[in-house]
Design a protein around this motif. Sequence first.
Motif, PDB file in Angstrom:
ATOM      1  N   TRP A 251       0.857  -1.181   0.000  1.00 10.54           N
ATOM      2  CA  TRP A 251       0.000   0.000   0.000  1.00 10.54           C
ATOM      3  C   TRP A 251       0.891   1.229   0.000  1.00 10.54           C
ATOM      4  CZ3 TRP A 251      -5.092  -0.340  -0.861  1.00 10.54           C
ATOM      5  CH2 TRP A 251      -5.722  -1.551  -0.591  1.00 10.54           C
ATOM      6  N   TYR A 253       1.550   5.063   0.690  1.00 13.28           N
ATOM      7  CA  TYR A 253       1.122   6.225   1.469  1.00 13.28           C
ATOM      8  C   TYR A 253       2.070   7.389   1.162  1.00 13.28           C
ATOM      9  CZ  TYR A 253      -1.806   3.074   4.249  1.00 13.28           C
ATOM     10  OH  TYR A 253      -2.750   2.163   4.650  1.00 13.28           O
ATOM     11  N   GLN A 261      -5.967  13.079   4.761  1.00 13.89           N
ATOM     12  CA  GLN A 261      -6.186  12.353   6.009  1.00 13.89           C
ATOM     13  C   GLN A 261      -5.005  12.579   6.945  1.00 13.89           C
ATOM     14  OE1 GLN A 261      -6.772   8.197   5.385  1.00 13.89           O
ATOM     15  NE2 GLN A 261      -7.638   7.812   7.400  1.00 13.89           N
ATOM     16  N   ILE A 263      -2.236  11.732   9.690  1.00  9.59           N
ATOM     17  CA  ILE A 263      -1.517  10.470   9.802  1.00  9.59           C
ATOM     18  C   ILE A 263      -1.988   9.648  10.993  1.00  9.59           C
ATOM     19  CG2 ILE A 263       0.388  11.506  11.100  1.00  9.59           C
ATOM     20  CD1 ILE A 263       2.247   9.574   9.572  1.00  9.59           C
ATOM     21  N   ALA A 266      -4.993   7.494   9.995  1.00  4.85           N
ATOM     22  CA  ALA A 266      -4.842   6.482   8.950  1.00  4.85           C
ATOM     23  C   ALA A 266      -4.466   5.139   9.568  1.00  4.85           C
ATOM     24  CB  ALA A 266      -3.771   6.915   7.958  1.00  4.85           C
ATOM     25  N   ARG A 267      -4.952   4.067   8.980  1.00  5.65           N
ATOM     26  CA  ARG A 267      -4.610   2.717   9.446  1.00  5.65           C
ATOM     27  C   ARG A 267      -3.456   2.197   8.597  1.00  5.65           C
ATOM     28  NH1 ARG A 267      -9.817  -0.994  10.048  1.00  5.65           N
ATOM     29  NH2 ARG A 267      -8.180  -2.302  10.959  1.00  5.65           N
ATOM     30  N   LEU A 268      -2.265   2.332   9.131  1.00  3.26           N
ATOM     31  CA  LEU A 268      -1.054   1.965   8.397  1.00  3.26           C
ATOM     32  C   LEU A 268      -0.752   0.490   8.652  1.00  3.26           C
ATOM     33  CD1 LEU A 268       0.970   5.154   9.370  1.00  3.26           C
ATOM     34  CD2 LEU A 268      -0.375   4.793   7.314  1.00  3.26           C
ATOM     35  N   THR A 272       3.717  -1.827   3.592  1.00  2.88           N
ATOM     36  CA  THR A 272       3.535  -0.383   3.460  1.00  2.88           C
ATOM     37  C   THR A 272       4.734   0.254   2.782  1.00  2.88           C
ATOM     38  OG1 THR A 272       2.234  -0.378   5.497  1.00  2.88           O
ATOM     39  CG2 THR A 272       3.061   1.749   4.725  1.00  2.88           C
ATOM     40  N   PHE A 293      -2.991   6.533  -0.824  1.00  2.00           N
ATOM     41  CA  PHE A 293      -3.499   7.472   0.172  1.00  2.00           C
ATOM     42  C   PHE A 293      -2.505   8.615   0.309  1.00  2.00           C
ATOM     43  CE2 PHE A 293      -4.747   3.158   1.386  1.00  2.00           C
ATOM     44  CZ  PHE A 293      -6.131   3.276   1.413  1.00  2.00           C
ATOM     45  N   ILE A 295      -1.450  11.314   3.141  1.00  2.00           N
ATOM     46  CA  ILE A 295      -1.588  11.604   4.566  1.00  2.00           C
ATOM     47  C   ILE A 295      -0.766  12.842   4.901  1.00  2.00           C
ATOM     48  CG2 ILE A 295      -2.063   9.224   5.240  1.00  2.00           C
ATOM     49  CD1 ILE A 295       0.878   8.887   5.885  1.00  2.00           C
ATOM     50  N   GLN A 322       1.655   2.387  15.696  1.00  2.00           N
ATOM     51  CA  GLN A 322       0.407   1.658  15.495  1.00  2.00           C
ATOM     52  C   GLN A 322       0.652   0.154  15.501  1.00  2.00           C
ATOM     53  OE1 GLN A 322      -1.829   2.975  12.100  1.00  2.00           O
ATOM     54  NE2 GLN A 322      -1.727   5.145  12.672  1.00  2.00           N
TER      55      GLN A 322
END
Length: 356
Positions: A251, A253, A261, A263, A266-268, A272, A293, A295, A322
Amino acid sequence: MINKDRNANAKGRPKPGKPFKSNGKRRIVTPTGTAAPSTRPPVVKPAIKQSKPIKTTSAGEEVKPAVKQSKPIETTSAGEETDLIYGRHTVLSALENGRNLNRIWILSQLRYDPRFHTLLLQAKANGTVIDEVDPKRLDQVTHRANHQGVAAQIAPYEYIELADLIAQAKSASEHPVIVVIDSITDPHNLGAIIRTAEALGAQGMAIPQRRAVGITSTVMKVASGALESFPVARVVNLREALEELKAAGFWIYGLAVNGSQPIHGARLEGATVLVIGSEGEGLSLLTQRCCDFLISIPLQGKTPSLNASVAAGMALYELFRQRWSNTLQLERVTKKEGEGEIQYLEKRRGTEYKEK
């Protein structure tokens, strides 16, 4: 005494082919006896070049025209052109990881330091030339950089292919993190980002080949040994590299000032890629279009933006925070389930003992 025209004959008539004046005009008598106008081209006086009007200000002061300055010649420091590393921690990390060093310049009092002595003997056995020098010689070699008493000449940095970086990252972690740099030109910023990314647990980095700084001696010095265990890939086309990372299951970012959005919201998760923009312009429009996305880091003060390395450090910390919090919650749930099972078994054993 009567003055006669030299071009006239005895009868007072003009000679054929000779010019004479008649009624204020210059004429020539043709062989037939008729007068024709002179063929001599008229004298054209050169036009007088008028000077441009002098510009004045409202106060009556003369405004001098601006002098066109030549473009400054772009130069690079000698430290960027040579394969030179310096600094105690940087050289020590290179020695510990068995890097191929051609020559080492070191102060005599530092050579017999316990941290360096054994490693220097191993490097000398492998063919490295060890030179004990004075501080003046080290200043000359490093162009008065902060060498901390030691410098070394190494082979050029070896970049890896992006496909190899993806394979290594996936084998190292179930949810790998790769940092992508978009046109950062300051070697200090790049070195600081590499140091932070490696320290927090990222698996590697990809940088563009054009309009961006590469791995130089300054980057190695600022990274403080992180490059010994942190692979870097250099790609020709950043957009194609991001598409390749997407195809590999990552994904994307992008960290941008105008990110939709924050940071922390956001669901990191998962594999990634964190894309960091340049110092002045941030992420380019083409790079933003390649991101899944966008961020941003919320700022409450009057300063409109952050330094690239500072922003990268904050984003990387939030990303791993996270993941750490999710891991801690999972460990707590597992521990509670384990404690409940133990209590159940103890209670069951007590019941069976009473029945007996």
